[in-house]
Design a protein around this motif. Structure first.
Motif, PDB file in Angstrom:
ATOM      1  N   GLN A   1       0.818  -1.206   0.000  1.00  0.00           N
ATOM      2  CA  GLN A   1       0.000   0.000   0.000  1.00  0.00           C
ATOM      3  C   GLN A   1       0.861   1.269   0.000  1.00  0.00           C
ATOM      4  OE1 GLN A   1       0.305  -2.127   2.504  1.00  0.00           O
ATOM      5  NE2 GLN A   1       0.374  -1.074   4.494  1.00  0.00           N
ATOM      6  N   SER A   2       0.250   2.348  -0.497  1.00  0.00           N
ATOM      7  CA  SER A   2       0.897   3.653  -0.453  1.00  0.00           C
ATOM      8  C   SER A   2       0.755   4.238   0.941  1.00  0.00           C
ATOM      9  CB  SER A   2       0.246   4.595  -1.474  1.00  0.00           C
ATOM     10  OG  SER A   2      -1.074   4.937  -1.061  1.00  0.00           O
TER      11      SER A   2
ATOM     12  N   THR B   1      -0.770   6.844   1.741  1.00  0.00           N
ATOM     13  CA  THR B   1      -2.089   7.459   1.907  1.00  0.00           C
ATOM     14  C   THR B   1      -3.222   6.443   1.911  1.00  0.00           C
ATOM     15  OG1 THR B   1      -2.287   7.794  -0.490  1.00  0.00           O
ATOM     16  CG2 THR B   1      -1.330   9.589   0.801  1.00  0.00           C
ATOM     17  N   ALA B   2      -2.912   5.160   1.709  1.00  0.00           N
ATOM     18  CA  ALA B   2      -3.959   4.143   1.580  1.00  0.00           C
ATOM     19  C   ALA B   2      -4.656   3.907   2.917  1.00  0.00           C
ATOM     20  CB  ALA B   2      -3.370   2.845   1.060  1.00  0.00           C
TER      21      ALA B   2
ATOM     22  N   ASP C   1      -6.739   3.296  -2.129  1.00  0.00           N
ATOM     23  CA  ASP C   1      -6.640   4.744  -2.190  1.00  0.00           C
ATOM     24  C   ASP C   1      -7.861   5.307  -2.902  1.00  0.00           C
ATOM     25  OD1 ASP C   1      -4.561   6.213  -1.004  1.00  0.00           O
ATOM     26  OD2 ASP C   1      -3.090   5.431  -2.448  1.00  0.00           O
TER      27      ASP C   1
ATOM     28  N   GLY D   1      -5.517   9.860  -1.989  1.00  0.00           N
ATOM     29  CA  GLY D   1      -4.321   9.612  -2.760  1.00  0.00           C
ATOM     30  C   GLY D   1      -3.808  10.868  -3.449  1.00  0.00           C
TER      31      GLY D   1
END
Length: 521
Positions: free
Chosen positions: A302-303, A305-306, A317, A370
């Motif tokens: 995951q990023s 921001t997820a 996201d 995101g």
């Protein structure tokens, strides 16, 4: 005391005009009253705190006068913006005040200019990113006076304002000095004369035009994400019936499509209907529209921001996106890369989680969404455009990323109705005029409501749709492939100011140490 209160009010009034649909040409004199207050204070600690109070009052009132309308969308917004903006203004001014009382005058003024522009630059690059009150943005109603923004960007405007204020204050201090008045007048008028020369001689390159139609659906922002999606879809289809059959680009506003769409396929019944509509009625057009898109991540991939699914099957996201659709069913996507603090971006999660009850849902999703990494250009029919989304239009250098990736004209999509019929949406539109000058790209702007319209590469306003108007506008938008000096080098004035500020502080420290050692001897 009464004279100082009058000086504070004078500074606030002179600072505010450019953000209240008035002229920004009062800005070159706006800090003179505050500089006068500083000159009346001595070097004592008590005087320092008194000056702190006068400066804080001035900058806080400036914020209140110009951004009060944010309250309509989020009660915490104007409070947070005022605190952040006033803090940065105070850093700059109190650094100047400190140096002016204990160091050389030239160093004090250098510190003021460097610190002010550096802190403005931090507005665009820092965690609390709020570039609304950059001094150079105040000339959005006076574009004839700042055509040289194609070389400097808005930070050049801030530099001009600060130098004018310093020179006019010095002239006022020595009222009988003709030389100082001449210097101040030249600092004010020479850039205007240069701008008028550019204004009169600049010609749009002959690179053809794009046939563009903008759509303003006029959907109530506060009902949009909770009302009947089918009714919104029918509204869009009905408006597309008014688009000329030979249009090459059709613009719908930010988050115009109801619902959410999963990437990378980006499929849905309404998208299929839009493609069919293009195929039947506007076969040569690229439809650019705002939408909320989703991206799935497996655990561990995951990023930052997820957010996690409620059933713990991974992460996802949410993006505020611009989609490009053509009659062949191709999909183009740009993710919004500059997000609204406290609504789309959470710079201090622990704080904003506590304040969440004060925030109204802007864009259908609350909290961190995101983030796109850069401006993504869309190419269609041999023409490239940059689909900037709302808040991205406040960032000259980021906006230039679309141009550096080939955009020959700009397509701004926005959702301005959150603040009601206030100066907010009007100034957001006029700031686009400064972006047009900086990069010499004509603009087609589609807003949900507020102000949609066309802006030339010289900053001139063409046909527009006003507040709560529903309809379409079409125009031939001129193209340009040349890059300006500012497009190539971005916010170089802000970066230089950071280094100059550091050098000024180091020089001041060395000066004080040397002076103290001399006194000891």
């Amino acid at each position: 005391m009464s004279r100082k209160i009058a000086a504070v009010i004078g500074s606030v009034l002179l600072l505010s005009g450019g953000w209240l649909s008035l002229s920004g040409l009062t800005l070159p004199f706006a800090l003179v009253p505050l500089l006068w207050i500083a000159s009346t204070c001595d070097a004592s600690r008590r005087a320092w705190w008194r000056m702190f109070g006068w400066a804080a009052l001035t900058f806080a009132l400036w914020n209140v006068a110009t951004i009060w309308w944010i309250w309509y969308a989020t009660p915490v917004g104007p409070v947070a913006a005022t605190l952040a903006s006033t803090t940065l203004n105070m850093i700059a001014f109190m650094l100047y005040f400190t140096v002016s009382k204990k160091g050389p005058k030239a160093l004090a003024y250098t510190t003021l200019v460097a610190a002010w522009i550096a802190t403005e630059y931090w507005y665009t690059a820092g965690e609390f990113s709020w570039p609304w009150l950059i001094l150079g943005n105040g000339f959005s109603h006076d574009v004839w006076a700042v055509q040289w923004y194609e070389y400097t960007g808005v930070f050049g405007g801030s530099l001009w304002v600060l130098l004018c204020n310093i020179l006019f204050f010095e002239a006022w201090q020595a009222r009988r000095s003709v030389r100082r008045w001449v210097a101040a007048t030249c600092m004010l008028l020479v850039p205007i004369a240069v701008s008028l020369g550019i204004w009169g001689s600049w010609e749009q390159p002959d690179e053809g035009t794009a046939r563009v139609t903008i759509v303003q659906p006029n959907v109530d922002c506060y009902d949009k994400f909770h009302s009947d999606a089918a009714r919104q879809e029918r509204n869009i289809v009905d408006l597309l019936a008014d688009v000329p059959a030979d249009a090459q680009f059709v613009l719908l506003p930010e988050t115009a499509l109801p619902g959410y769409y999963w990437e990378p396929a980006i499929r849905g019944a309404f998208l299929d209907e839009l493609v069919d509509t293009l195929r039947r009625r506007i076969p040569g057009a690229l439809l650019i529209t705002g939408a909320n898109t989703l991206r799935h991540y497996n655990a561990g991939m995951q990023s930052r921001t997820a957010r996690a699914y409620s059933d713990h099957r991974g992460y996802y996201d949410i993006f505020n996106s611009a989609l490009g659709l053509d009659s062949a069913g191709h999909r183009l996507v740009h993710h919004k890369g500059r997000l609204v603090i406290g609504v789309e971006k959470t710079p201090m999660p622990w704080l904003f989680e506590m304040l969440e009850f004060l925030v109204i849902d802007l864009g259908g999703t609350l909290g961190q969404i995101g983030v796109g990494s850069h401006g993504t250009a869309f190419t269609h029919d041999g023409i490239t455009t940059g689909p900037a989304i709302c808040y991205e239009g406040l960032y000259g250098d980021f906006y230039g990323g679309f141009v550096r990736r080939g955009a020959q004209f700009m397509a701004i999509i926005s959702n301005d109705g959150w603040w009601g019929d206030t100066p907010g949406y009007r100034h957001l539109f006029t700031i686009s005029r400064l972006r047009a000058i900086e990069h010499r790209r004509a603009i087609a702007r589609s807003a949900n409501t507020g102000r949609s319209g066309f802006i030339s590469a010289r900053g001139d306003i063409g046909a527009t749709l006003g507040w709560e108007a529903r309809g379409t506008l079409s125009a031939a938008v001129p193209l340009n492939s040349r890059m300006t000096f500012y497009t190539r080098y971005g916010d170089y004035i802000g970066r230089i100011a950071e280094y100059l500020l550091l050098l000024s502080i180091l020089y001041y420290i060395a000066y004080r140490v040397k002076k103290r050692n001399y006194l000891v001897q």
